[in-house]
Write an enzyme that holds these catalytic residues in place. Structure first.
Site, PDB file in Angstrom:
ATOM      1  N   CYS A  88      -0.366   4.104   2.168  1.00 58.91           N
ATOM      2  CA  CYS A  88      -0.113   3.898   3.600  1.00 58.91           C
ATOM      3  C   CYS A  88       1.358   4.135   3.941  1.00 58.91           C
ATOM      4  O   CYS A  88       1.678   4.739   4.960  1.00 58.91           O
ATOM      5  CB  CYS A  88      -0.462   2.474   4.005  1.00 58.91           C
ATOM      6  SG  CYS A  88      -2.052   1.907   3.410  1.00 58.91           S
ATOM      7  N   ASP A  89       2.259   3.621   3.132  1.00 56.47           N
ATOM      8  CA  ASP A  89       3.664   3.520   3.545  1.00 56.47           C
ATOM      9  C   ASP A  89       4.646   4.330   2.699  1.00 56.47           C
ATOM     10  O   ASP A  89       5.837   4.369   3.015  1.00 56.47           O
ATOM     11  CB  ASP A  89       4.089   2.037   3.525  1.00 56.47           C
ATOM     12  CG  ASP A  89       3.271   1.209   4.516  1.00 56.47           C
ATOM     13  OD1 ASP A  89       2.872   1.769   5.549  1.00 56.47           O
ATOM     14  OD2 ASP A  89       3.013   0.032   4.246  1.00 56.47           O
ATOM     15  N   CYS A 117       0.843  -1.208   0.000  1.00 51.11           N
ATOM     16  CA  CYS A 117       0.000   0.000   0.000  1.00 51.11           C
ATOM     17  C   CYS A 117       0.873   1.252   0.000  1.00 51.11           C
ATOM     18  O   CYS A 117       1.404   1.646   1.038  1.00 51.11           O
ATOM     19  CB  CYS A 117      -0.917  -0.026   1.220  1.00 51.11           C
ATOM     20  SG  CYS A 117      -1.920   1.451   1.418  1.00 51.11           S
TER      21      CYS A 117
END
Ligand SMILES: Cc1cc2nc3c(=O)[nH]c(=O)nc-3n(C[C@H](O)[C@H](O)[C@H](O)COP(=O)(O)OP(=O)(O)OC[C@H]3O[C@@H](n4cnc5c(N)ncnc54)[C@H](O)[C@@H]3O)c2cc1C
Length: 313
Positions: free
Chosen positions: A142-143, A139
């Protein structure tokens, strides 16, 4: 926690314990529906696999994924959510009360809220398990921000891979897209956007054979050319696998309408093709796949279930 009583007809059974499930549990518990949850084989859901969550509102310093899920569970349990860390094997929604089987035992409910999420498809390359949620992610939203001024790779050839790679150029110095073939499933537009980006290099005819790491984390990958088996090493401190997700809907056995990939379809708000069965989170959402969107939908599903129950009485 005592054994859940079979034979009793519950107002709500929630299946799955990610952000969607716990939020549905919190709302339905606070609505005094005395919900029962089967948390599944991975209690806490996908966030149990990640060390830092920085984009969930309310945590200015970020929070570890497992810690966040413990807090969500505690909050819902405080209002009476009954949680059992067991898997649902099958359901029967052909008539009400609906039937749910867990370890061979039958449970009954007037409504179901399905929050079983989706699994990212991983490569299964050597060394992958040790770096999951550390250097290797599924992701970018997300990261991605953890890889500022670093070199990362993206594995995949579809729209998601192109989108993730283009997004990652905001942070990383260099993004290399690795694809098994020279044919890309991505739309022409998405492919061109990535291909024309000065920070992106596209490497077709490469698969990841193994991940390389040291005590600090990921350092690179061994790539293989599937045409001749030749190997080469590439340096990277982050890797994003974008080869697809699989919604966990097999146990529904075709009783609830899904799309061709298995994602549950909503018919009216969060209600599925079966009146009284609701669904929330990644199990219906192939687009956003975020904890906060899953939680929001879990809230909506609990409110929809509550209203639907009221309308039946
Ligand atoms: C490594 C990683 C890092 C991530 N980082 C972030 C991030 O930083 N921020 C962010 O917003 N999102 C992040 N995500 C995405 C986020 O985790 C998901 O969007 C979110 O968890 C979806 O929530 P959910 O409740 O729909 O399902 P999930 O979290 O997928 O939970 C599904 C639940 O269903 C249960 N289940 C499945 N089958 C059954 C069954 N048959 N019976 C009973 N239970 C069952 C499982 O045990 C699990 O508890 C990350 C995902 C991954 C994989």
């Amino acid at each position: 926690m005592a054994r859940p009583m079979s034979g009793v007809v519950r107002n709500v059974i929630i299946i799955g314990s990610g952000p969607a499930g716990y939020t549905a549990g919190l709302y339905s518990a606070r609505a005094l529906l005395e919900p029962l949850m089967f948390a599944g084989y991975m209690s806490g859901g996908q966030l149990m696999l990640t060390s830092d969550v920085e984009n969930y509102p309310g945590y200015p310093q970020g929070i570890g994924g497992p810690e966040m899920m413990v807090e969500l569970r505690e909050q819902a349990e405080r209002f009476g959510l009954e949680v059992h860390d067991k898997n649902v094997e099958r359901i029967d929604v052909s008539s009400r009360p609906f039937k749910v089987w867990v370890e061979g035992e039958e449970f009954l409910a007037e409504t179901l809220i399905i929050c079983t999420g989706a699994e990212a498809i991983w490569l299964g390359a050597e060394g992958e398990d040790a770096q999951k949620g550390r250097g290797i992610s599924t992701c970018a939203t997300c990261d991605g921000a953890f890889f500022r001024d670093e070199e990362v790779i993206v594995v995949g050839g579809g729209d998601s891979a192109m989108e993730e790679a283009t997004f990652l150029t905001r942070f990383a110095n260099k993004v290399t897209i690795i694809n098994r073939r020279d044919v890309f499933r991505a739309s022409k537009l998405m492919y061109q956007r990535a291909a024309n980006h000065p920070k992106i290099e596209i490497r077709p005819f490469r698969t990841v054979k193994a991940w390389l790491s040291n005590e600090k984390g990921l350092t690179g990958a061994v790539l293989e050319d599937p045409r001749d088996g030749n190997n080469e090493e590439i340096a990277c401190t982050g890797a994003f696998i974008a080869i697809g997700h699989k919604p966990l809907t097999r146990f529904l056995d075709g009783q609830i309408e899904t799309d061709s990939s298995g994602y549950i379809l909503h018919h009216e708000h969060t209600m599925t093709s079966v009146p009284g069965v609701f669904a929330a989170g990644d199990v219906v959402d192939s687009r956003y796949r975020q904890a906060v969107t899953a939680a929001g939908m879990g809230c909506a599903a609990a409110m929809d279930a509550e209203r639907w129950l009221e309308d039946q009485s």
